[in-house]
Design a protein around this motif. Structure first.
Motif, short mmCIF file in Angstrom:
data_model
loop_
_atom_site.label_atom_id
_atom_site.label_comp_id
_atom_site.label_asym_id
_atom_site.label_seq_id
_atom_site.Cartn_x
_atom_site.Cartn_y
_atom_site.Cartn_z
N ARG A 17 -2.68 8.26 -3.53
CA ARG A 17 -2.26 6.63 -3.91
C ARG A 17 -0.68 6.68 -3.16
O ARG A 17 -0.61 5.76 -2.55
N PRO A 18 0.18 7.81 -3.52
CA PRO A 18 1.48 7.57 -2.86
C PRO A 18 1.48 7.50 -1.22
O PRO A 18 2.43 7.28 -0.76
N TYR A 19 0.36 7.91 -0.83
CA TYR A 19 0.40 7.75 1.01
C TYR A 19 -0.20 6.69 1.28
O TYR A 19 -0.56 6.57 2.63
N LEU A 20 -0.43 5.68 0.52
CA LEU A 20 -0.73 4.29 0.83
C LEU A 20 0.14 3.22 0.45
O LEU A 20 0.92 3.53 -0.54
N THR A 21 0.52 2.47 1.28
CA THR A 21 1.28 1.31 0.64
C THR A 21 0.23 0.43 0.06
O THR A 21 -0.80 0.44 0.07
N PRO A 22 1.05 -0.66 -1.16
CA PRO A 22 0.08 -1.42 -2.12
C PRO A 22 -0.98 -2.12 -1.19
O PRO A 22 -2.05 -2.59 -1.74
N ASP A 23 -0.38 -2.56 0.09
CA ASP A 23 -1.56 -3.73 0.80
C ASP A 23 -2.13 -2.82 1.96
O ASP A 23 -2.49 -3.59 2.80
N ALA A 24 -2.39 -1.67 1.75
CA ALA A 24 -2.74 -1.05 3.09
C ALA A 24 -4.10 -1.40 3.37
O ALA A 24 -4.95 -1.98 2.51
N THR A 25 -4.48 -1.44 4.73
CA THR A 25 -5.89 -1.50 5.15
C THR A 25 -6.75 -0.54 5.52
O THR A 25 -5.99 0.63 6.04
N PHE A 26 -7.97 -0.20 5.35
CA PHE A 26 -8.57 1.13 5.42
C PHE A 26 -9.94 0.60 6.17
O PHE A 26 -10.71 0.12 5.41
N ARG A 27 -10.21 1.22 7.18
CA ARG A 27 -11.52 1.01 7.71
C ARG A 27 -12.11 2.26 8.57
O ARG A 27 -11.35 3.00 9.29
N ILE A 30 -9.11 1.35 -1.96
CA ILE A 30 -9.30 2.28 -1.09
C ILE A 30 -9.51 3.65 -1.70
O ILE A 30 -10.53 4.38 -1.58
N VAL A 31 -8.63 3.65 -3.02
CA VAL A 31 -8.77 5.00 -3.71
C VAL A 31 -10.06 5.21 -4.50
O VAL A 31 -10.94 6.07 -4.37
N PHE A 32 -10.83 3.86 -4.84
CA PHE A 32 -11.85 3.91 -5.45
C PHE A 32 -12.76 4.22 -4.64
O PHE A 32 -13.82 5.10 -4.93
N TRP A 33 -13.08 3.61 -3.23
CA TRP A 33 -13.89 4.08 -2.38
C TRP A 33 -14.02 5.45 -2.09
O TRP A 33 -14.93 6.15 -1.75
N GLN A 34 -12.55 6.13 -1.84
CA GLN A 34 -12.39 7.56 -1.46
C GLN A 34 -13.22 8.34 -2.51
O GLN A 34 -13.58 9.08 -2.06
N GLU A 35 -12.88 7.96 -3.55
CA GLU A 35 -13.51 8.78 -4.72
C GLU A 35 -15.11 8.85 -4.88
O GLU A 35 -15.36 9.95 -4.79
N LYS A 36 -15.66 7.59 -4.58
CA LYS A 36 -17.10 7.82 -4.56
C LYS A 36 -17.29 8.27 -3.41
O LYS A 36 -18.41 9.30 -3.24
N PHE A 82 -22.89 4.95 4.52
CA PHE A 82 -22.12 6.26 3.69
C PHE A 82 -20.76 5.79 4.32
O PHE A 82 -19.90 6.06 3.28
N VAL A 83 -20.75 5.85 5.65
CA VAL A 83 -19.25 6.01 6.39
C VAL A 83 -18.75 4.61 6.55
O VAL A 83 -17.37 4.63 6.59
N ARG A 84 -19.28 3.53 6.52
CA ARG A 84 -18.57 2.16 6.79
C ARG A 84 -17.61 1.79 5.42
O ARG A 84 -18.24 1.86 4.63
N ALA A 85 -16.59 1.45 5.88
CA ALA A 85 -15.70 0.99 4.83
C ALA A 85 -14.76 -0.06 5.64
O ALA A 85 -14.54 0.09 6.66
N ASP A 86 -14.30 -1.11 4.77
CA ASP A 86 -13.26 -1.99 5.08
C ASP A 86 -12.85 -2.59 3.98
O ASP A 86 -13.26 -3.54 3.21
N PHE A 87 -11.60 -1.93 3.46
CA PHE A 87 -10.82 -2.50 2.31
C PHE A 87 -9.47 -2.72 2.50
O PHE A 87 -8.93 -2.10 3.45
N ARG A 88 -8.81 -3.29 1.50
CA ARG A 88 -7.49 -3.59 1.70
C ARG A 88 -6.96 -3.53 0.31
O ARG A 88 -7.45 -3.86 -0.76
#
Length: 153
Positions: free
Chosen positions: A31-41, A65-71, A54-60
């Protein structure tokens, strides 16, 4: 907070912290390594593997991002080791820097390290009051067979 753009060395360290926590399953600590509005693809370069979903992601946003990363991490092998190499700053603006780097990944198979597809990571690191954070993270994993460059072009 300094308005100086992050350096390649600082971004390398940021990514080392990110991948270490990710590999060890310490996802909340990302979490601390992401800005609140970060984009992650993330995606593969071909879009044709058996493991695309399994690997495709597109989150803001940090929470998504943290929810997807955990899963994603819970369904990934352990030990898994990500190594960021050749971090290069491509552009700066105020307290942010766009960067590119290679990613190498290994897992253990049959008692020995085994490479798995790495790729190219492009992102933006921002200097915040709390330290460096990622505001953009875009990873393209290699799945094409290597061929002579002249044949690729």
């Amino acid at each position: 907070m300094s308005n100086d753009a992050p350096t390649a060395a600082e971004i390398t360290e940021l990514l080392a912290h990110w991948w270490h926590r990710y590999d060890e399953g310490q996802i909340e600590e990302l979490r601390p390594y992401l800005t609140p509005d970060a984009t992650f693809r993330t995606r593969t370069d071909t879009g044709t593997t058996d493991w695309e979903e399994f690997v495709r992601a597109d989150f803001r946003g940090r929470d998504e991002i943290v929810f997807w990363q955990e899963k994603h991490r819970q369904a990934s092998p352990h030990p898994l080791r990500h190594m960021t190499t050749n971090v290069a700053v491509e552009a700066t603006a105020g307290a942010s820097a766009d960067f590119v780097s290679y990613l190498m990944v290994t897992q253990v198979v049959g008692g020995s390290p085994a490479p798995i597809p790495g790729g190219i990571l492009r992102g933006t690191a921002v200097r915040t009051d709390d330290g460096l954070a990622l505001s953009h993270f875009e990873l393209v994993l290699y799945t094409q067979d290597s061929i002579p460059l002249q044949d690729r072009q």
